[in-house]
Design an enzyme around this catalytic site. Sequence first.
Site, PDB file in Angstrom:
ATOM      1  N   CYS A   1       0.839  -1.203   0.000  1.00 66.99           N
ATOM      2  CA  CYS A   1       0.000   0.000   0.000  1.00 66.99           C
ATOM      3  C   CYS A   1       0.870   1.248   0.000  1.00 66.99           C
ATOM      4  O   CYS A   1       0.434   2.311  -0.414  1.00 66.99           O
ATOM      5  CB  CYS A   1      -0.917  -0.011   1.208  1.00 66.99           C
ATOM      6  SG  CYS A   1      -0.036  -0.321   2.727  1.00 66.99           S
TER       7      CYS A   1
HETATM    8  P1  NAP Z   1      -9.649  -6.199  -0.689  1.00 64.45           P
HETATM    9  O1  NAP Z   1     -10.042  -6.912  -1.905  1.00 64.45           O
HETATM   10  O2  NAP Z   1     -10.359  -4.958  -0.313  1.00 64.45           O
HETATM   11  O3  NAP Z   1      -9.769  -7.273   0.484  1.00 64.45           O
HETATM   12  C1  NAP Z   1      -9.421  -6.978   1.816  1.00 64.45           C
HETATM   13  C2  NAP Z   1     -10.182  -7.917   2.729  1.00 64.45           C
HETATM   14  O4  NAP Z   1     -11.574  -7.591   2.677  1.00 64.45           O
HETATM   15  C3  NAP Z   1     -10.069  -9.382   2.354  1.00 64.45           C
HETATM   16  O5  NAP Z   1     -10.004 -10.157   3.520  1.00 64.45           O
HETATM   17  C4  NAP Z   1     -11.362  -9.614   1.610  1.00 64.45           C
HETATM   18  O6  NAP Z   1     -11.771 -10.965   1.583  1.00 64.45           O
HETATM   19  C5  NAP Z   1     -12.303  -8.773   2.432  1.00 64.45           C
HETATM   20  N1  NAP Z   1     -13.572  -8.460   1.781  1.00 64.45           N
HETATM   21  C6  NAP Z   1     -13.946  -8.646   0.487  1.00 64.45           C
HETATM   22  N2  NAP Z   1     -15.213  -8.257   0.305  1.00 64.45           N
HETATM   23  C7  NAP Z   1     -15.660  -7.802   1.492  1.00 64.45           C
HETATM   24  C8  NAP Z   1     -16.898  -7.258   1.950  1.00 64.45           C
HETATM   25  N3  NAP Z   1     -17.933  -7.090   1.142  1.00 64.45           N
HETATM   26  N4  NAP Z   1     -16.981  -6.905   3.246  1.00 64.45           N
HETATM   27  C9  NAP Z   1     -15.949  -7.059   4.089  1.00 64.45           C
HETATM   28  N5  NAP Z   1     -14.759  -7.567   3.722  1.00 64.45           N
HETATM   29  C10 NAP Z   1     -14.621  -7.933   2.437  1.00 64.45           C
HETATM   30  O7  NAP Z   1      -8.092  -5.856  -0.708  1.00 64.45           O
HETATM   31  P2  NAP Z   1      -6.902  -6.844  -1.137  1.00 64.45           P
HETATM   32  O8  NAP Z   1      -6.953  -7.019  -2.613  1.00 64.45           O
HETATM   33  O9  NAP Z   1      -6.882  -8.053  -0.273  1.00 64.45           O
HETATM   34  O10 NAP Z   1      -5.621  -5.979  -0.738  1.00 64.45           O
HETATM   35  C11 NAP Z   1      -5.103  -4.994  -1.549  1.00 64.45           C
HETATM   36  C12 NAP Z   1      -5.544  -3.627  -1.091  1.00 64.45           C
HETATM   37  O11 NAP Z   1      -5.196  -3.460   0.269  1.00 64.45           O
HETATM   38  C13 NAP Z   1      -4.879  -2.497  -1.830  1.00 64.45           C
HETATM   39  O12 NAP Z   1      -5.816  -1.503  -2.127  1.00 64.45           O
HETATM   40  C14 NAP Z   1      -3.869  -1.971  -0.814  1.00 64.45           C
HETATM   41  O13 NAP Z   1      -3.515  -0.630  -0.990  1.00 64.45           O
HETATM   42  C15 NAP Z   1      -4.586  -2.196   0.454  1.00 64.45           C
HETATM   43  N6  NAP Z   1      -3.655  -2.220   1.577  1.00 64.45           N
HETATM   44  C16 NAP Z   1      -3.630  -1.135   2.405  1.00 64.45           C
HETATM   45  C17 NAP Z   1      -2.754  -1.092   3.472  1.00 64.45           C
HETATM   46  C18 NAP Z   1      -2.733   0.097   4.380  1.00 64.45           C
HETATM   47  O14 NAP Z   1      -2.260  -0.039   5.479  1.00 64.45           O
HETATM   48  N7  NAP Z   1      -3.208   1.252   3.973  1.00 64.45           N
HETATM   49  C19 NAP Z   1      -1.911  -2.173   3.716  1.00 64.45           C
HETATM   50  C20 NAP Z   1      -1.944  -3.265   2.865  1.00 64.45           C
HETATM   51  C21 NAP Z   1      -2.838  -3.268   1.797  1.00 64.45           C
HETATM   52  P3  NAP Z   1     -11.427 -11.964   0.375  1.00 64.45           P
HETATM   53  O15 NAP Z   1     -10.579 -11.229  -0.600  1.00 64.45           O
HETATM   54  O16 NAP Z   1     -10.740 -13.082   1.004  1.00 64.45           O
HETATM   55  O17 NAP Z   1     -12.730 -12.393  -0.198  1.00 64.45           O
END
Ligand code: NAP
Length: 480
Positions: free
Chosen positions: A281
Amino acid sequence: MDNVANLIGGDWVASGETFKNVNPSDITDVIGHYSSADAATTEAAIDAASRAFPAWAGTTPQVRADILEKAGLELAARKDELAELLAREEGKTRAQGTGEVTRAAQILKFFAQEALRMGGETHASIRPGVSIEVFREPIGAVGVVTPWNFPISLPAWKIAAALAYGNTVVFKPAQLVPACAWALTDVLHRAGLPPGVLNLVMGRGSTVGPVMGRSAKLAGVTFTGSTATGFGLAEQVISHGGKVQLELGGKNPLVVMEDADLKTAIDIAVDGAFFLTGQRCTASSRLIVHEKIHDAFVDGMIARIAQLRVGHALEDGTQIGPVADEAQLKKNLDYVDIGRDEGGELVAGGSLLDRPTAGHFFAPTLFTETTNDMRLNRDEVFGPIAGVVRVSDFDEALAVANDTEYGLSAGIATQSLAYADAFKRGVRSGMVMVNLATAGVDYHVPFGGMKASSYGPKEQGQHARDFFTQVRTAYTRPIR
Ligand code: NAP
Ligand code: MG
């Protein structure tokens, strides 16, 4: 491993439906099948956390410290084994995996001590004969929802803080990385957590997430992931008065001024943009470069990128592992097309890499001649792709750096104290780096962003308690 179970109220519970965890360096390597929590299992986990809360909140800080310390020591002792698991399921290199497991151990040990420092305040009253105490207390059962890119340290920094301050937890890890989540949960469970204090619900975010979001039995939810998912979840939590902490996307700028030490600038740009496959991120995806150093910087970047070794995460010598999954790989390729169509000049990478194993290998990619209004420079791609924007002075560099909806991390390469100082004060981001990569932070100080990158209190260090505790105020007038 055919059906790795969830932890509900102290029992490992396997469900009928499972999902597959594969190695992104070699998709024929299956790590295991993991139980998919359905809505009822999620409700059961929330009930368990909610029931366990009063007793856990009432433990002495020493009890909580001892458990977190024990878990931290076990992670540290098993760092090589867990680093291999992490590299296998997520695609970081072995060395980066070791670094992440070590970080998780440090975080658990740090929050072990934080349990003893919850503290409170006393104040003199504005009224005679009255004294004031401010108590700090845990908020309740909390939901923890995490992304895949830091599969052990990121859950650790949320869960350790939650538990240290006396909260109970329902933990929903990303489906891409259940093995590290399971390992962390197992270590904490065996370290002596009472039943229900930590519950694990692996499975689909679209199933588990809304149950957590809508449950009034959870006092709050802490989420890290994409901005759209985070805000959707937050709406549900806020609708019943729950507390929300979101860490979201970034489009982090690295400014390279004309007086920068060129080697430092290239080192931190390569690290920030491409290491960990750009899947941070805090990755630097916008390289904002002064025109006087632009050509030397771009030439140096192209030469350095050519030397980067991309390959199987567990192979010796690999510096950059695979992209996490096929969807993310497709997104990277789409943004190469978008960058070209918008008029950017592709000077490195942009394509898939052929390697002996069936993995998602993608070349570190650099575009030059980009402007900040291009989608390449506005959308978070979350891959090893960066765009160079040429600027003619500091004010323009700062304006471009700030011209984004995001505000997580920002960096500047300069030898000028005046530029560094003006940048630290003027850039609108939660974290600012001078002659350091935008990614790479310490665990004992606040972590988090501004604007669309974060919502709610900061994470990590002592500031973590701003989310995981609440304060109450008591006024006393002794009668003599
Ligand atoms: P994501 O798709 O938003 O998923 C994050 C988590 O939310 C996963 O556990 C996902 O589950 C879950 N999720 C999916 N749909 C949901 C819903 N409707 N309600 C509640 N939770 C739900 O993000 P990602 O692709 O895993 O990670 C990448 C993103 O994370 C990037 O945008 C990155 O910038 C961000 N990130 C931010 C930081 C920070 O500290 N700012 C740090 C690391 C990453 P499943 O995917 O297992 O279904
Ligand atoms: Mg995996």
